[in-house]
Design a protein around this motif. Sequence first.
Motif, PDB file in Angstrom:
ATOM      1  N   GLU A 146     -17.087   4.569  -4.517  1.00  0.00           N
ATOM      2  CA  GLU A 146     -17.565   6.019  -4.139  1.00  0.00           C
ATOM      3  C   GLU A 146     -19.112   6.001  -4.497  1.00  0.00           C
ATOM      4  O   GLU A 146     -19.641   7.277  -4.391  1.00  0.00           O
ATOM      5  N   ASN A 147     -19.627   4.937  -5.007  1.00  0.00           N
ATOM      6  CA  ASN A 147     -21.243   5.127  -5.436  1.00  0.00           C
ATOM      7  C   ASN A 147     -21.965   5.281  -4.174  1.00  0.00           C
ATOM      8  O   ASN A 147     -21.680   4.572  -3.257  1.00  0.00           O
ATOM      9  N   PRO A 148     -23.134   5.732  -4.108  1.00  0.00           N
ATOM     10  CA  PRO A 148     -23.951   6.172  -3.117  1.00  0.00           C
ATOM     11  C   PRO A 148     -24.529   4.834  -2.748  1.00  0.00           C
ATOM     12  O   PRO A 148     -24.871   3.815  -3.503  1.00  0.00           O
ATOM     13  N   GLY A 149     -24.977   4.560  -1.661  1.00  0.00           N
ATOM     14  CA  GLY A 149     -25.451   3.409  -0.780  1.00  0.00           C
ATOM     15  C   GLY A 149     -24.539   2.310  -0.344  1.00  0.00           C
ATOM     16  O   GLY A 149     -25.081   1.209   0.048  1.00  0.00           O
ATOM     17  N   ILE A 150     -23.178   2.565  -0.775  1.00  0.00           N
ATOM     18  CA  ILE A 150     -22.306   1.455  -0.499  1.00  0.00           C
ATOM     19  C   ILE A 150     -21.909   1.432   1.142  1.00  0.00           C
ATOM     20  O   ILE A 150     -21.596   2.693   1.742  1.00  0.00           O
ATOM     21  N   SER A 151     -22.059   0.460   1.739  1.00  0.00           N
ATOM     22  CA  SER A 151     -21.965   0.561   3.201  1.00  0.00           C
ATOM     23  C   SER A 151     -20.615   0.753   3.479  1.00  0.00           C
ATOM     24  O   SER A 151     -19.717   0.496   2.879  1.00  0.00           O
ATOM     25  N   GLU A 152     -20.212   0.935   5.053  1.00  0.00           N
ATOM     26  CA  GLU A 152     -18.941   1.105   5.165  1.00  0.00           C
ATOM     27  C   GLU A 152     -18.166  -0.329   5.451  1.00  0.00           C
ATOM     28  O   GLU A 152     -17.158  -0.249   4.958  1.00  0.00           O
ATOM     29  N   GLU A 153     -18.939  -1.094   5.606  1.00  0.00           N
ATOM     30  CA  GLU A 153     -18.278  -2.580   5.825  1.00  0.00           C
ATOM     31  C   GLU A 153     -17.904  -3.052   4.209  1.00  0.00           C
ATOM     32  O   GLU A 153     -16.723  -3.528   3.941  1.00  0.00           O
ATOM     33  N   GLU A 154     -18.730  -2.611   3.434  1.00  0.00           N
ATOM     34  CA  GLU A 154     -18.540  -3.024   1.903  1.00  0.00           C
ATOM     35  C   GLU A 154     -17.293  -2.158   1.239  1.00  0.00           C
ATOM     36  O   GLU A 154     -16.588  -2.724   0.400  1.00  0.00           O
ATOM     37  N   LYS A 155     -17.202  -1.087   1.510  1.00  0.00           N
ATOM     38  CA  LYS A 155     -16.105  -0.071   1.374  1.00  0.00           C
ATOM     39  C   LYS A 155     -14.680  -0.581   1.778  1.00  0.00           C
ATOM     40  O   LYS A 155     -13.777  -0.826   0.848  1.00  0.00           O
ATOM     41  N   GLU A 156     -14.893  -1.019   2.984  1.00  0.00           N
ATOM     42  CA  GLU A 156     -13.668  -1.478   3.659  1.00  0.00           C
ATOM     43  C   GLU A 156     -13.259  -3.035   3.138  1.00  0.00           C
ATOM     44  O   GLU A 156     -11.897  -3.162   2.511  1.00  0.00           O
ATOM     45  N   ARG A 157     -14.172  -3.548   2.594  1.00  0.00           N
ATOM     46  CA  ARG A 157     -13.731  -5.043   1.779  1.00  0.00           C
ATOM     47  C   ARG A 157     -13.266  -4.610   0.488  1.00  0.00           C
ATOM     48  O   ARG A 157     -12.377  -5.062  -0.036  1.00  0.00           O
ATOM     49  N   LEU A 158     -14.237  -3.821  -0.249  1.00  0.00           N
ATOM     50  CA  LEU A 158     -13.632  -3.620  -1.582  1.00  0.00           C
ATOM     51  C   LEU A 158     -12.259  -3.065  -1.778  1.00  0.00           C
ATOM     52  O   LEU A 158     -11.448  -3.354  -2.720  1.00  0.00           O
ATOM     53  N   LEU A 159     -11.980  -2.013  -0.820  1.00  0.00           N
ATOM     54  CA  LEU A 159     -10.613  -1.362  -0.881  1.00  0.00           C
ATOM     55  C   LEU A 159      -9.430  -2.009   0.118  1.00  0.00           C
ATOM     56  O   LEU A 159      -8.467  -1.456   0.299  1.00  0.00           O
ATOM     57  N   HIS A 160      -9.589  -3.339   0.429  1.00  0.00           N
ATOM     58  CA  HIS A 160      -8.713  -4.011   1.077  1.00  0.00           C
ATOM     59  C   HIS A 160      -7.937  -4.932  -0.054  1.00  0.00           C
ATOM     60  O   HIS A 160      -8.400  -5.603  -0.456  1.00  0.00           O
ATOM     61  N   CYS A 161      -6.695  -4.507  -0.008  1.00  0.00           N
ATOM     62  CA  CYS A 161      -5.799  -5.360  -0.924  1.00  0.00           C
ATOM     63  C   CYS A 161      -5.000  -6.278  -0.162  1.00  0.00           C
ATOM     64  O   CYS A 161      -4.013  -5.730   0.728  1.00  0.00           O
ATOM     65  N   VAL A 162      -5.153  -7.477  -0.633  1.00  0.00           N
ATOM     66  CA  VAL A 162      -4.273  -8.554   0.118  1.00  0.00           C
ATOM     67  C   VAL A 162      -3.285  -9.206  -0.689  1.00  0.00           C
ATOM     68  O   VAL A 162      -3.587  -9.645  -1.746  1.00  0.00           O
ATOM     69  N   VAL A 163      -2.184  -9.337  -0.278  1.00  0.00           N
ATOM     70  CA  VAL A 163      -0.975 -10.017  -1.114  1.00  0.00           C
ATOM     71  C   VAL A 163      -0.600 -11.311  -0.218  1.00  0.00           C
ATOM     72  O   VAL A 163      -0.319 -10.958   0.737  1.00  0.00           O
ATOM     73  N   ILE A 164      -0.764 -12.312  -0.864  1.00  0.00           N
ATOM     74  CA  ILE A 164      -0.094 -13.500  -0.343  1.00  0.00           C
ATOM     75  C   ILE A 164       1.311 -13.775  -0.798  1.00  0.00           C
ATOM     76  O   ILE A 164       1.558 -14.041  -2.002  1.00  0.00           O
ATOM     77  N   GLY A 165       2.168 -13.829   0.245  1.00  0.00           N
ATOM     78  CA  GLY A 165       3.581 -14.321  -0.372  1.00  0.00           C
ATOM     79  C   GLY A 165       4.570 -13.112  -0.006  1.00  0.00           C
ATOM     80  O   GLY A 165       4.401 -12.227  -0.508  1.00  0.00           O
ATOM     81  N   GLY A 166       5.554 -13.238   0.819  1.00  0.00           N
ATOM     82  CA  GLY A 166       6.420 -12.394   1.081  1.00  0.00           C
ATOM     83  C   GLY A 166       7.902 -12.334   0.583  1.00  0.00           C
ATOM     84  O   GLY A 166       8.983 -11.826   1.240  1.00  0.00           O
ATOM     85  N   GLY A 167       7.951 -13.033  -0.707  1.00  0.00           N
ATOM     86  CA  GLY A 167       9.051 -12.896  -1.497  1.00  0.00           C
ATOM     87  C   GLY A 167       9.423 -11.512  -2.092  1.00  0.00           C
ATOM     88  O   GLY A 167       8.377 -10.696  -1.961  1.00  0.00           O
ATOM     89  N   PRO A 168      10.364 -11.446  -3.078  1.00  0.00           N
ATOM     90  CA  PRO A 168      10.518 -10.080  -3.693  1.00  0.00           C
ATOM     91  C   PRO A 168       9.567  -9.660  -4.532  1.00  0.00           C
ATOM     92  O   PRO A 168       9.162  -8.419  -4.244  1.00  0.00           O
ATOM     93  N   THR A 169       8.490 -10.338  -5.272  1.00  0.00           N
ATOM     94  CA  THR A 169       7.580  -9.905  -5.957  1.00  0.00           C
ATOM     95  C   THR A 169       6.574  -9.277  -5.037  1.00  0.00           C
ATOM     96  O   THR A 169       5.957  -8.286  -5.347  1.00  0.00           O
ATOM     97  N   GLY A 170       6.090 -10.160  -3.992  1.00  0.00           N
ATOM     98  CA  GLY A 170       4.991  -9.732  -3.174  1.00  0.00           C
ATOM     99  C   GLY A 170       5.286  -8.547  -2.565  1.00  0.00           C
ATOM    100  O   GLY A 170       4.466  -7.557  -2.189  1.00  0.00           O
TER     101      GLY A 170
END
Length: 545
Positions: free
Chosen positions: A264-288
């Motif tokens: 939410e800080n000023p000056g953060i680019s659209e691309e950087e916002k998308e990266r910061l807020l991209h949550c990636v989970v590796i593994g499709g078992g019950p925990t993932g």
Amino acid sequence: MALARIARSSLRRSEGAIGYYASEKDILCEGVYTRKFSSSSVEDVTAGGNLSYLSSIRKVDQMSFGSRGITVTPKNQFPQVERIVEESDSEYDNPKYPSLEATKPGEKPRVVVLGTGWAACRFLKGLDTKIYDAVCISPRNHMVFTPLLASTCVGTLEFRSVTEPVGQIQSALAKDPNSYFYLASCTGIDTDKHEVYCETAGNVGLPYEPYRFKVAYDKLVIAAGAEPVTFGIKGVKEHAFFLREVYHAQEIRKKLLLNLMLSENPGISEEEKERLLHCVVIGGGPTGVEFSGELSDFIIRDVRQRYAHVKNYIRVTLIEANEILSSFDVGLRQYATKHLTKSGVRLVRGVVKEVHPKKIVLSDGSDVPYGLLVWSTGVGPSEFVKSLNLPKSLGGRIGVDEWLQVPSVEDVFALGDCAGFLEQTGRQVLPALAQVAEREGKFLVELFNKIGKQNGGKALQAKDIPLGEPFVYKHLGSMASVGRYKALVDLRQNKDDKGIALAGFVSWLVWRSAYLTRVVSWRNRFYVAVNWATTLILGRDNSRI
């Protein structure tokens, strides 16, 4: 050197000494401890009747270092001898080993348990402390209710709701004079001497770092758990978060909320916002899958209300090499896929090739930028288990027979994620599941109580006692939450059998009811129930602490 020999000889004869001086041929290795003696050293030790090991000089006038039962003498008691020891042993830099000595005739046999996971705590809970003294050694002082750990990452549950102090699971560890809990890691086992070697974490203010000690046992139960599998992929340990311990969940929660606020800080680019807020989970078992479901629910219910400026940037991607929830019924897998997709989780089939600080590289060459990376691809043997000179089952786990004992040594048992059936038993290695570990702990404690009542608790005294029926595991089914009041319940005994398979809101009620009843204490059941109620009414707590 003559002076050194005189000092050693006099110390071995000293009355009241708690051990003997270790020769220059002592070797301390990670794993099973081995020792080389000269013939004169063996004669001196056996003449004194003391076969316990102390890798440094042991001196008279003991003094407590704050841990019940372990004693050692201050260094300044014999400064001249201390100087001789340091000079003669400088080549090997041997650590000091205070000791919890072997039990004496007339004392209760001592059971040493390594670990505080599902198997260890179920064993400790049922151990008859009228028969045995218990010693538990673990780098954590609590059990984690892992099926609900994913819920703590987004504030659905508080961290204390999923932890149970080991002293409350087995009160003897806190109250009985000869039962102890030691906050330390086991680094080696001497099965011939019936001793385990331990060390505490460094930089904790103890007299020397790392602080090492040894504990003698009559019976040893290895329940040291397992470690997340990274498949040797570069960058995983450095940049990914795991989800096995409470501190893992705490770090994930901090990182998630930090990224939300920074974006939410000023000056953060659209691309950087998308990266910061991209949550990636590796593994499709019950925990993932459960973490992805909790995260999508958190985004829908809380993020869009409290982080309105960035609500359209946050997203979740689940990457799996094969199919998600591969052990579940086909219909349940399809339901989970549709529901997660509908909830905003992007499912990607792929294999991670490399992990960088801000992106992962898949085997097809594509890059996936991320702000939060959670790694949940299963578990494998820990470095401690790998270092032990014990038979191994398939996959590198400690090999056990049908009664969960290590057949090549006396009085050593293994259970939980660190153990598996030996190939000659003809049994398949069981999966690393909480219900497997809990069932093994229940079986083994009943076996121990039976042995103890027949006076077989002491070291080498259970050889002729019949062990009874071997351990048989029956799978009770699998459950997994997929978020937004939906869950899967698969009650088949194995993957190829037919049985009850449910999905939806009713399954979610079954999932919550089942886990609520499996929480160890009534105190934590109350905490969990209250957390669920407050989250339903007031939303999640998303303050960053």
